[in-house]
Design a protein around this motif. Sequence first.
Motif, short mmCIF file in Angstrom:
data_model
loop_
_atom_site.label_atom_id
_atom_site.label_comp_id
_atom_site.label_asym_id
_atom_site.label_seq_id
_atom_site.Cartn_x
_atom_site.Cartn_y
_atom_site.Cartn_z
N GLN A 31 8.56 -1.41 88.31
CA GLN A 31 8.92 -0.27 89.14
C GLN A 31 9.33 0.91 88.28
OE1 GLN A 31 11.57 -0.66 92.39
NE2 GLN A 31 10.93 -2.72 92.91
N ARG A 86 14.47 4.62 90.27
CA ARG A 86 14.76 4.87 91.67
C ARG A 86 14.64 6.36 91.98
NH1 ARG A 86 14.60 1.93 96.30
NH2 ARG A 86 16.08 2.73 97.85
N GLU A 118 4.43 -0.05 99.53
CA GLU A 118 5.10 -0.89 100.53
C GLU A 118 6.54 -0.43 100.80
OE1 GLU A 118 6.52 -4.40 97.42
OE2 GLU A 118 4.77 -4.69 98.71
N GLN A 119 7.07 0.46 99.98
CA GLN A 119 8.42 0.96 100.20
C GLN A 119 8.46 2.22 101.08
OE1 GLN A 119 11.15 0.51 96.70
NE2 GLN A 119 9.23 0.22 95.59
N LEU A 160 11.12 7.35 92.88
CA LEU A 160 10.81 6.98 94.26
C LEU A 160 11.46 7.93 95.26
CD1 LEU A 160 11.24 3.10 93.97
CD2 LEU A 160 9.13 4.28 94.64
N LEU A 189 4.17 5.80 97.67
CA LEU A 189 5.37 4.98 97.88
C LEU A 189 5.02 3.53 98.18
CD1 LEU A 189 7.46 7.46 100.05
CD2 LEU A 189 7.88 6.84 97.67
N GLU A 201 10.52 2.03 104.49
CA GLU A 201 11.97 2.00 104.28
C GLU A 201 12.51 3.36 103.86
OE1 GLU A 201 15.28 0.12 101.21
OE2 GLU A 201 13.18 -0.52 101.09
N LEU A 202 11.89 3.95 102.84
CA LEU A 202 12.40 5.20 102.30
C LEU A 202 12.25 6.36 103.28
CD1 LEU A 202 11.11 4.86 98.63
CD2 LEU A 202 13.45 4.62 99.44
#
Length: 290
Positions: free
Chosen positions: A6, A9, A42-43, A12, A40, A46-47
Motif C-alpha cells: 500500500q 495513507r 477496493e477502498q 489514499l 482507490l 469506504e473512503l
Amino acid sequence: MVNNEQPSRTALMSAAARAAHLLVDSAPPIFADPLARRLLGEQADELLGYHLAYGDHPVLSGARTAAATRSRYTEDRLAVLAAQGVDQYVILGAGLDSFAYRSEPTGRVRVFEVDRPATQHWKQAVLVRAGVVVPPSAAFVAVDFEQASARTLVDELVRAGFDPGRPALVSWLGVTMYLSREAIGQTLAAVGGLAPGTELVVEHLLPAELRDEAGQAYAEVVMAAAAEQGEPWRTFLGVEEMADLLGEFGLRPIGSVGQRETVPAAEWERSDSLRPFELSVLARASVPAR
C-alpha cells in the motif's frame, strides 16, 4: 507506514478528496479528476463514504479544498508552459496522481512520477487492476526523498528518460511537511540544478502563528491523525522562509499563493462547504539563466 502493498495513507486520502469533490461539491468543480475513484480500488467505497455521509465536516471539506486547489493551480500552470513548448513534467511525491492517464497533452508532455519504491509498486498494480493503460509518455521513478541526495534524484530521472538539458515543470505537492529541512534542501538542490527555464510549484504548510482559525483547526486534527499513522508533519515554513530556502538552492522565487488565490474570485461564490483557509501555500520558482 508504507509497506510493500500500500502507499501512504495520505496518498489514499488525497485521491479520495479529489474523487469526492466530483460527488459531493457543487458544479462546476474547481478541479476534475475522473480517474481518482478508480485508483482507490477496493477502498473507494469506504473512503468516499465518509465524504458522502459527512461532506460538510470541516476536515473533509478542508481536504477537498486543499486537494482541488493545489491540483488546479499546478495543472493550469502546466498548460501555460506546455503551450510555450515545455514538454517535461516531473511530479515529486506523485502518490495516486492521475494526470498521466487522463490528460489531453500526454502525447506531447513526458510525465515522470517520482515516489518511494513501495508506493510506485502499489500504484502500478492498482493501474493494472483498474484497467488503466500506462502511456509511453509516463515513467515511474523510485526515490525516497528523505534518503536521496540531489545527485540521486537527477540520476534516477535521467535513467527514466528525462532530459536535464531542457526545461520542465516540477510539482511537489503535499510532501514537504513530512520531510526534514535537510531532505527538502536536497530536493531543491536537485531542481535548482536543472535547465534554465525550469519551474517549480512546491506546497508548504505555514507555522501555527500564520494560520487563520480554520487552518489551525484543520491542522490540529489532521496533524494528530497523520502522526498516529506514522507520517508526522515535521516542517512548517512561512512565505519568506520558503523564498529564502529556494534562493539558497539556486532557484529564483516568483511568488506564492494561498488557496484563495488559486482560482478566480468568482469561483469561491459557492453553494457547497468548500472555503479557502490559511494553512497551505503554493510557492512558485524558476531556474534562472546561468
